[in-house]
Design a protein around this motif. Structure first.
Motif, PDB file in Angstrom:
ATOM      1  N   VAL A 133       0.835  -1.213   0.000  1.00 11.80           N
ATOM      2  CA  VAL A 133       0.000   0.000   0.000  1.00 11.80           C
ATOM      3  C   VAL A 133       0.866   1.257   0.000  1.00 11.80           C
ATOM      4  CG1 VAL A 133      -1.819   1.262   1.208  1.00 11.80           C
ATOM      5  CG2 VAL A 133      -1.826  -1.238   1.222  1.00 11.80           C
ATOM      6  N   GLY A 134       1.897   1.267   0.818  1.00 10.98           N
ATOM      7  CA  GLY A 134       2.761   2.444   0.881  1.00 10.98           C
ATOM      8  C   GLY A 134       3.394   2.777  -0.452  1.00 10.98           C
ATOM      9  N   ALA A 135       3.861   1.740  -1.166  1.00 11.20           N
ATOM     10  CA  ALA A 135       4.471   1.974  -2.480  1.00 11.20           C
ATOM     11  C   ALA A 135       3.452   2.542  -3.465  1.00 11.20           C
ATOM     12  CB  ALA A 135       5.048   0.670  -3.020  1.00 11.20           C
ATOM     13  N   LEU A 136       2.225   2.063  -3.398  1.00 10.76           N
ATOM     14  CA  LEU A 136       1.192   2.565  -4.302  1.00 10.76           C
ATOM     15  C   LEU A 136       0.808   4.005  -3.973  1.00 10.76           C
ATOM     16  CD1 LEU A 136      -1.061  -0.612  -4.415  1.00 10.76           C
ATOM     17  CD2 LEU A 136       0.434   0.222  -6.239  1.00 10.76           C
ATOM     18  N   PRO A 306       5.690   8.744   3.051  1.00 12.93           N
ATOM     19  CA  PRO A 306       6.753   8.470   2.079  1.00 12.93           C
ATOM     20  C   PRO A 306       6.457   9.138   0.735  1.00 12.93           C
ATOM     21  CG  PRO A 306       6.112   6.461   3.233  1.00 12.93           C
ATOM     22  CD  PRO A 306       5.091   7.504   3.581  1.00 12.93           C
ATOM     23  N   PRO A 307       7.512   9.500  -0.013  1.00 12.74           N
ATOM     24  CA  PRO A 307       8.927   9.260   0.277  1.00 12.74           C
ATOM     25  C   PRO A 307       9.499  10.308   1.223  1.00 12.74           C
ATOM     26  CG  PRO A 307       8.730  10.403  -1.816  1.00 12.74           C
ATOM     27  CD  PRO A 307       7.322  10.145  -1.339  1.00 12.74           C
ATOM     28  N   TYR A 308      10.403   9.890   2.076  1.00 14.31           N
ATOM     29  CA  TYR A 308      11.110  10.811   2.947  1.00 14.31           C
ATOM     30  C   TYR A 308      12.462  11.139   2.318  1.00 14.31           C
ATOM     31  CZ  TYR A 308       7.431   9.729   6.226  1.00 14.31           C
ATOM     32  OH  TYR A 308       6.200   9.584   6.817  1.00 14.31           O
ATOM     33  N   ILE A 309      12.752  12.431   2.227  1.00 12.75           N
ATOM     34  CA  ILE A 309      13.980  12.886   1.554  1.00 12.75           C
ATOM     35  C   ILE A 309      15.037  13.076   2.636  1.00 12.75           C
ATOM     36  CG2 ILE A 309      14.932  14.500  -0.120  1.00 12.75           C
ATOM     37  CD1 ILE A 309      12.426  12.942  -1.079  1.00 12.75           C
TER      38      ILE A 309
END
Length: 365
Positions: A133-136, A306-309
């Motif tokens: 889920v996070g990647a999506l 996310p994404p965290y830089i």
């Protein structure tokens, strides 16, 4: 409105790619993204269970009627006098997940929900949502872009209202009040209003207070609100009258760090390379120890996601990601400077959502 069927299919494809047998989400942002809503969150176990074969809810019976208005996904209900265990076992069996070995847990769900689920499965291995889920969620769609852009426009207007209102003798909290009033008038709910003047600006998450602005103050203004499920986030600088000694030089360094990060941010680049680009500018100028936080964070349903830089992030940036670029320099007892943009990463680089320049706003006294 989320395309639920499309998002569920994308999730199941990720599950196939990652060898995941079961994804379990509690009421919260992940479920909101996937379904366009989430049931009332309380202490009663409520889980959306997704296997490659199907999906179903473990649902407290108290919430069933209200939730049914938002979804046609099947429910396995339980009452307070019965407890959730039997309903959970039936739910898992219904989607062929009662033998699930590889389980993804919503990292924001209650620990007792997670333990209940893990206890119902035979020797499960668990992970969190980063690869599913996070990647999506990191890649936004056009509907999400539209809402994020709308909120960015409202934040720009709120910042301009603050600039117009600032005058010597005004308290930090009064500037914040002007910002909150504009957000409210635009139908947005204020999430935060950081107004940090003079030495208070050297605290990146300063609690806006009673200090009165005076000639020579640099003022950090970091604000955000939420409308139609999505947030805004922007930081700009103001100076009351004459800038403090060294201000212009430090502002220019932070501006150059923003530009370096923008130049580095391209599809296929690791997030840590963007952080390194901003950090190098500040370190080379002799202020490295005063850049005390990451360069940015993702923005979507959650204001920080996310994404965290960061200096350690191995996340490969992709076209369609939305995140902040916000380097800063914080000089204890003197002032702080942070300049923040929210960007959509396009094929050729970042699209900046704010229309406001990053130049310091000077208040005439």
């Amino acid at each position: 409105m989320a395309d639920v069927a499309k998002r569920l299919e994308r999730l199941k494809q990720k599950m196939r790619e990652t060898g995941t047998d079961l994804v379990a989400l509690g009421p919260g942002a992940h479920m909101q993204w996937l379904l366009g809503f989430h049931p009332h969150p309380d202490e009663r176990p409520c889980l959306l269970l997704v296997s490659r074969a199907g999906e179903t809810f473990l649902m407290p019976i108290l919430n069933a009627d209200g939730t049914r208005e938002d979804t046609d996904i099947s429910f396995h209900c339980w009452s307070d006098d019965e407890g959730p265990e039997t309903a959970l076992a039936t739910a898992l069996s219904a989607i062929s997940a009662d033998g699930a070995r590889s389980v993804v847990l919503d990292e924001t769900m209650r620990a007792d929900f997670a333990l209940l689920l893990l206890g119902a499965l035979p020797q499960p291995r668990h992970a969190f949502t980063a690869e599913t889920v996070g990647a999506l969620r990191m890649r936004k769609d056009e509907g999400e872009y539209s809402l994020i852009k709308m909120n960015a426009g409202i934040a720009d207007e709120a910042m301009q209202k603050a600039f117009a209102a600032i005058k010597p003798g005004m308290a930090e909290k009064d500037v914040a009040g002007v910002i909150r009033a504009h957000f409210s008038s635009a139908g947005a709910v204020t999430q935060f209003t950081i107004v940090g003047s003079a030495g208070n600006g050297a605290f990146p998450h300063h609690q806006t207070g009673d200090r009165k602005l005076q000639d020579g103050d640099a003022v950090v203004i970091d604000i955000g609100a939420r409308k139609q499920g999505f947030p805004s986030d922007i930081t700009r600088m103001a100076v009351v009258g004459h800038p403090p000694e060294g201000y212009d030089q430090v502002h220019a360094i932070v501006e150059n760090a923003v530009r370096a990060a923008m130049e580095a941010a391209r599809p296929g680049v690791k997030a840590k390379e963007v952080d390194a680009a901003a950090r190098k500018v500040i370190s080379d100028a002799g202020y490295g120890e005063y850049f005390v936080h990451r360069t940015g964070h993702g923005l979507g349903i959650d204001g920080h996601e996310p994404p965290y830089i960061t200096a350690a992030s191995e996340t490969v940036l992709e076209e369609g990601m939305v995140f902040s670029i916000e380097p800063g320099i914080y000089l204890p007892g003197r002032f702080g400077i942070r300049l923040e943009e929210i960007v959509i990463l396009r094929a050729g680089g970042p699209e900046i959502l704010s229309s406001l320049p990053r130049d310091v706003h000077v208040v005439e006294v």
